[in-house]
Each structure stands twice: as structure tokens, then as C-alpha cells.
Write an enzyme that holds these catalytic residues in place. Sequence first.
Site, PDB file in Angstrom:
ATOM      1  N   GLU A  40      45.826  89.961 -39.093  1.00  0.00           N
ATOM      2  CA  GLU A  40      44.600  89.518 -38.427  1.00  0.00           C
ATOM      3  C   GLU A  40      44.856  88.399 -37.430  1.00  0.00           C
ATOM      4  O   GLU A  40      44.242  88.360 -36.369  1.00  0.00           O
ATOM      5  CB  GLU A  40      43.560  89.084 -39.464  1.00  0.00           C
ATOM      6  N   TYR A 123      35.777  85.135 -38.074  1.00  0.00           N
ATOM      7  CA  TYR A 123      36.214  86.522 -38.068  1.00  0.00           C
ATOM      8  C   TYR A 123      37.328  86.763 -39.088  1.00  0.00           C
ATOM      9  O   TYR A 123      37.236  87.670 -39.930  1.00  0.00           O
ATOM     10  CB  TYR A 123      36.702  86.969 -36.671  1.00  0.00           C
ATOM     11  N   ASP A 141      33.799  90.893 -34.439  1.00  0.00           N
ATOM     12  CA  ASP A 141      34.781  90.672 -33.379  1.00  0.00           C
ATOM     13  C   ASP A 141      34.272  91.333 -32.097  1.00  0.00           C
ATOM     14  O   ASP A 141      33.125  91.780 -32.034  1.00  0.00           O
ATOM     15  CB  ASP A 141      36.142  91.248 -33.798  1.00  0.00           C
TER      16      ASP A 141
END
Length: 360
Positions: A40, A123, A141
Site C-alpha cells: 500500500e 487510506y 483513494d
Amino acid sequence: MGKIGIDEGISEKLRAWYEINKRSMPWRLTQEPYKIWLSEVILQQTQVVQGTPYFEKFISEFPTLKDLAEASEDKVLKLWQGLGYYSRARNLLYTARFIHFELMGVFPKTYFELLKLKGVGEYTAAAIASISYNEPVAVVDGNVIRVISRLFKIDEPFNSGKGKKLFNEAAYQILDKNQPAQHNQAMMELGSLVCRPQNPDCNNCPLAEHCLALKDKVVLNYPVKLKKTSSKKLYFNFVVPVLDDRKTLITKRTGNDIWKNMYTFPLYASEEEIKEMKFIPTIREDFGDFEVMKVSKIKHILSHRVIHATFYIIALKESGQSKKNNIFEVEINRLVEFYSLPRLITKFMESKDVSIYFIK
DNA sequence: AACTCGGGGCA
DNA sequence: TGCCCAGAGTT
């Protein structure tokens, strides 16, 4: 379950589409928080195709969180070289050390706890919490914003305080609280593969019948965003000393700005262009007598900067001394192999001028 | 709320 | 060129 104005069938159709159309990605083979976290962070503001090789390199070099925690910052930045937004790499290492040494290697397990980690924002916290721990939190996102803005025709700019709240609420409302991991990844995959910015594939969209923007044929008007600041011009003047065929002088950037803790040739930065005739005396003051071998220019474009770089390849008459701070000698071979270099510098290193004046 | 921070790909 | 990308931190 079920909120006013929200069709409960959205997530079900979305997830069914996802199971058939999802791309194969290395981090989709696991729920390990370390690997999900790493993927991520790598994917922040980075396309999957660009980030994937870096994920493979990092997992290969640092198979566990402990391996990363014990690494040097130089090594982590070198592995991150070329990917950009280098604070991600510095924060990644900081947080790996924090979890390993302060939290005894126990990865935080909730959205709220994850959010406290450096380099982990809303996020990324939501992504890890949902994917690794099945916590019912919605990720928001760029992909999700695009899908939701079109589905519900949200006219509020997403990069405003009001818009941020709106998108968060909408994303949470359509989230299947029993399948948050699958739902979140499906939303992003849909935004990436179907609900694209430029030529959306609405004919093959599983949510077409729910899409208000499609119904009114105004899909390309969404999402709405506030205008961003334009990019500024910068003039970077690098001095590239040739000590002999193999050695040069470099410096480590320490300021709290671009390319922090990475290496470059001695740099004179300015917001105005500095002509060669005006710059030569400055070099002489800092490096003593020299002969200019070659002056080469490279234009380097970033999202918020246009850097006009000028490289002065000079042969020093005296030995490698400088009045500038934090300058040290290095062999060209070692510079390329071990030191983290901004893309601008590697571009220059790949140019012909370097191979003429340095022997590799 | 606005700025800063990278680099690549696309039309 | 301008815009976008599985954004976050600082001012």
C-alpha cells in the site's frame, strides 16, 4: 444494512465482477500485514505496473518486518531509487523499526491504531485494516473517488473539506460490512480497469444501471476537483568534478526538502537562471582552479517543479578539496551501485558525457 | 486549506 | 502541456 437512496445490490454486483476480472498481483496472495502495508505504501500515488517490481525487490531483500527494521536508511533509499516520493521510504523504515523495537514486532490491528503510524494516512490505514484484519472500514483513494463521484453525481470537489466528508460517507454506505477486503479491492479495481479517467468502459461496467452520471451522459464531468497549484521553475547547477578517471565528489542532501538523505553532485540551486560566465567564479571559489570539460543540460519535470539542470563537468587542478560543506570523494562505480540517486542524476549518469570523461 | 514531495504514462 | 496514479506530512 441498507441506507436511504443506496442500492444494496451495488456491492454484490461489484464483487461478482471483481472475482472474474481481478488482476493477479503478488500482494493479493496474502493477508500478512507487513506485505499489505508495504504494497500500500509503494502504491501511494503510483500505478500498479510501476510499483510491482519494487514490491518484489523489497520482499526479496526484506522477507520480514524484522529484516526491514534492521536495514540501513541508505540501503532502503537505494532500493526505493526511481520510485519517487522518497519520504515514503524513510517513513517505511521508521515505522518498521518502531513496530519491531517498540511494539515488540506486533503489528497494530485496528484502523485507529494503524492511523498513528508514520506514513500511514486514512487510506492506507483503511486498506490494511480491511484487507489484513477484515475491519469494516472503506478505503477512499483516487479510484474510489472517481467511481463514487460518477455513481452519485457528486458535484462537491473531493479535495475540499466538505467533499472529503461526503466521499467518506458514501464509500462507507456502499461498503459490504461482511466483505470489506473484497469490496474495497473491487472498488479500486473497477476504478482502474473500467471507470477510467479518460475513456471509461461504461458498456462493460457492472454498476452501469446504478450510475447517475452515465444516465445523464455526463460521466467525463466527474470527479470535480479544485484546481491545483502550477509548477514552479527551478535552476539546479551541478558541479561534476573529475578527480581522475574514476573518482568524483558528491554530497548528501540534508535539508527538509526534495530528495532528502539522497546523494547528488555538489548543487547550487536557484530560482533564477545562472549563466555560465557568472557561475564559473563561484565554482573557482569553492573548488579552486579547474578546467571546464563539458557543460550539459537536462530538463527534469516533476508534478510541481520544472527543474532546469546544468551539469558542469570540470577537471580539478588541485586535489579533491572543497570549501562547501559535506562534500566527499567517491568512485563512480560505487556511486552508481551503492548510493541512492534521484532520477535526474541517473539520467545524467546514463548520458554520453559521463562515459567520455569517466571510465567505468 | 494550501503547499510540498517524484516519477512515469497517456492523450 | 495537463492530468492521473491503491496519499501523507507540514505549514
